[in-house]
Enzyme design. Structure first.
Site, short mmCIF file in Angstrom:
data_model
loop_
_atom_site.label_atom_id
_atom_site.label_comp_id
_atom_site.label_asym_id
_atom_site.label_seq_id
_atom_site.Cartn_x
_atom_site.Cartn_y
_atom_site.Cartn_z
N GLU A 81 -1.78 -6.65 -4.04
CA GLU A 81 -3.03 -7.33 -3.68
C GLU A 81 -2.97 -8.83 -3.95
O GLU A 81 -2.54 -9.27 -5.01
CB GLU A 81 -4.20 -6.70 -4.46
CG GLU A 81 -4.42 -5.23 -4.17
CD GLU A 81 -4.75 -4.93 -2.70
OE1 GLU A 81 -5.11 -5.88 -1.97
OE2 GLU A 81 -4.64 -3.76 -2.31
N CYS A 144 -10.81 -0.92 -8.21
CA CYS A 144 -9.52 -1.61 -8.26
C CYS A 144 -9.72 -3.10 -8.02
O CYS A 144 -9.09 -3.93 -8.69
CB CYS A 144 -8.55 -1.02 -7.24
SG CYS A 144 -8.04 0.66 -7.70
N HIS A 168 -1.77 -1.27 -4.98
CA HIS A 168 -2.38 -0.04 -4.46
C HIS A 168 -1.28 0.88 -3.94
O HIS A 168 -0.38 0.42 -3.23
CB HIS A 168 -3.36 -0.37 -3.33
CG HIS A 168 -4.79 -0.40 -3.77
ND1 HIS A 168 -5.62 -1.48 -3.54
CD2 HIS A 168 -5.56 0.52 -4.41
CE1 HIS A 168 -6.82 -1.21 -4.03
NE2 HIS A 168 -6.81 -0.01 -4.56
N1 PCA Z 1 -8.47 3.61 -6.73
C1 PCA Z 1 -9.82 3.11 -6.59
C2 PCA Z 1 -10.36 3.02 -7.97
C3 PCA Z 1 -9.44 3.82 -8.81
C4 PCA Z 1 -8.25 4.05 -7.98
O1 PCA Z 1 -7.20 4.59 -8.34
C5 PCA Z 1 -9.86 1.80 -5.80
O2 PCA Z 1 -9.01 1.59 -4.93
O3 PCA Z 1 -10.75 1.00 -6.03
#
Ligand code: PCA
Length: 232
Positions: A81, A144, A168
């Site tokens: 990200e 996240c 992610h």
């Molecule tokens: N994914 C979520 C929150 C916790 C996770 O593992 C997200 O992408 O915000």
């Protein structure tokens, strides 16, 4: 004292019975990667307590750099990200039922905060290692994104700097079977882990080779541009 990396994952949430980010983080706990000891935390998907949990982990681990990991079902590869936005806008409540719609992460905070990891270097290293990954321009508006915004705020004035960012990950193959194999990309835990190890090795190497700003200021080779003009 050996250098530490703080690696965090999240517990399962919403419809997902497992969270690969939790499995990944736990599988690397206490390991040494790129000469760094991996300190691990796994956080519940709880908006109200997240900032305190990140702050406590930073204080306890005193890491040289920080990587958060979370699940993004539907993603096809690792997403490094670039930015966190000052927005909480949930599609589903968090794990304790808290809902946020069009709220800021931090009232009065900047609209966005940019990840401080070496994004291009990590993605290039993934390519060389055969791990599919890319720079993502949106971490969403759920936990996240909140993690990245809070962690960047907490490390903003650290000296020496504490590079901080978020990855992610897609669902695991077994989850894709459940969610519909025709429409759900997935990645094995081994490949995700190789990606995280590669990221840690890349950052550690850069920290070894790049002088920190304080070292640069100390040996007087570096001046802010404007200052040098005035001094002449
Ligand atoms: N994914 C979520 C929150 C916790 C996770 O593992 C997200 O992408 O915000």
């Amino acid at each position: 004292m050996s250098r530490k990396v703080l690696l965090t994952g999240f517990e399962p949430f919403g419809p997902h019975l497992v969270n690969p980010s939790e499995l990944l983080a736990r599988s690397l706990e206490g390991r040494i990667v790129g000469g760094c000891v991996v300190g691990v935390r796994v956080f519940p998907v709880e908006t109200r307590t997240l900032q305190d949990r990140i702050e406590a982990a930073l204080r306890e681990e005193q890491p040289a750099f920080v990587i958060g990991v979370g699940l993004a079902a539907g993603r096809a590869a690792l997403g490094l990200e670039r930015v966190a936005v000052n927005v909480l806008d949930f599609d589903i409540p968090d794990a304790v039922g808290t809902m946020r719609k069009n709220d800021p992460v931090q009232r009065g905070g900047p609209d966005g905060r940019l990840a401080t990891l070496p994004l291009n270097e990590i993605v290039a290293a993934w390519g060389e290692a055969g791990v599919p990954g890319y720079v993502s321009d949106s971490a969403g508006t759920y936990l996240c994104n909140q993690w990245l915004y809070e962690a960047l705020a907490l490390t903003a004035n650290a000296a020496p700097p504490i590079p901080t960012g978020f990855v992610h990950v897609p669902v695991l193959p077994a989850q894709a079977v459940q969610l519909g194999a025709d429409r759900t990309p997935s990645m094995t835990l081994d490949l995700m882990r190789r990606g995280l190890e590669t990221a840690i090795e890349t950052i550690a190497l850069l920290l070894d080779t790049k002088p920190t700003p304080s070292q640069r200021a100390g040996d007087k080779l570096w001046f802010p541009r404007g200052l040098r003009e005035v001094e002449r």
